[in-house]
Design a protein around this motif. Structure first.
Motif: not given
Length: 285
Positions: A73, A115-122, A136
């Protein structure tokens, strides 16, 4: 005339024998694994960029050829996606009316991005010489499970194995898998001895003739949306899922078959009872 009970018993025995013979030869779509003829080895090819296996103390090693791929992260520095596997990419295409095939192991050392900044998609991108694999991840609407939402493989046609391949439109070779894979409870990792993911083309890319591919993941363990630690949480194993699916179908089919046999034999027995009784009554008159 034979007693009624003996007639029904003999007929019941014959019916059961036939049904048992049929059931013993019944197959219920049991999965068969594709034999692997390629020997897995640890690739010595090194991609430029981030080293994916920091140390033996963090990632225990063995002689199986398994490598760890870790995405951090950018805000916290903690691991957000962790992937462990011994992977092989297989690409097939037609050249001069012959089917050609190019294989590439995903090396232990590769460039890891994502990218793993989104809680519901990375997403995690694994790049090595001439290849780039994007994985994805997403969560179900309720947030109970995570899954692989899509895969994208990009291959450079400049690699020696692809010399002579017809180029139309975009120069890169692209393959995709756009269906949900490995739904797993959030907070758990997914574990499987071996899975195969088929990759197909998109007509908008103007792919070369006969292009298709496969991604083989051996000794797979993967977990996105990590927040508790640096290592995998409890595994959600694919073997357990297959066993559940394989055992449920025979139980359901077997129960239905047993009920059908019981109803058929009971009905036939009642029918024979009244028919024989009626014949005996008419004979006595």
């Amino acid at each position: 005339m034979a007693p009624i009970g003996m007639v029904v018993s003999v007929e019941f025995f014959v019916i059961c024998t036939i049904l048992i013979s049929v059931a013993s030869g019944l197959t219920l779509n049991q999965p068969t694994s594709k034999p692997r003829h390629t020997k897995y080895v640890t690739s010595t090819t090194e991609g430029s960029g981030t080293l994916t296996a920091p140390s033996s103390s963090t990632n225990p090693k063995d002689n199986s050829g398994v490598a760890y791929y870790r995405l951090f992260n950018s805000k916290t520095g903690a691991t957000c996606i962790l992937l462990k596997t011994d992977a092989l990419v297989e690409v097939k295409f037609r050249l001069h009316d012959l089917e050609e095939q190019a294989d590439s192991f995903i090396p232990e050392k590769a460039l890891i991005d994502g990218d793993c900044r989104n809680e519901d998609a990375s997403s995690m991108t694994i790049s090595w010489t001439g290849y780039s694999l994007v994985i994805n991840f997403a969560k179900t609407p309720g947030g109970e499970r995570w899954y692989i939402s899509s895969l994208g493989l990009t291959v450079s046609p400049d690699l020696p194995a692809f010399h002579g391949i017809p180029r139309q439109g975009k120069s890169s070779i692209k393959l995709y898998h756009r269906q949900m894979l490995i739904p797993t409870p959030v907070g758990k990792s997914y574990s499987c001895k071996e899975i195969q993911v088929d990759l197909s083309t998109d007509e908008d890319d103007h792919p070369p003739p006969g292009l298709r591919g496969s991604l083989y993941l051996r000794l797979l363990q993967v977990q996105p949306f990590m927040y508790k630690g640096e290592n995998f949480e409890a595994p959600f194993e694919c073997k357990a899922q297959r066993a559940f699916a394989d055992e449920t179908a025979p139980i359901a089919v077997g129960s239905t078959l047993a009920i059908a046999v019981l109803v058929t034999v009971s009905g036939y027995g009642v029918y024979r009872y009244f028919k024989v009784k009626n014949v005996q009554y008419n004979t006595m008159e």
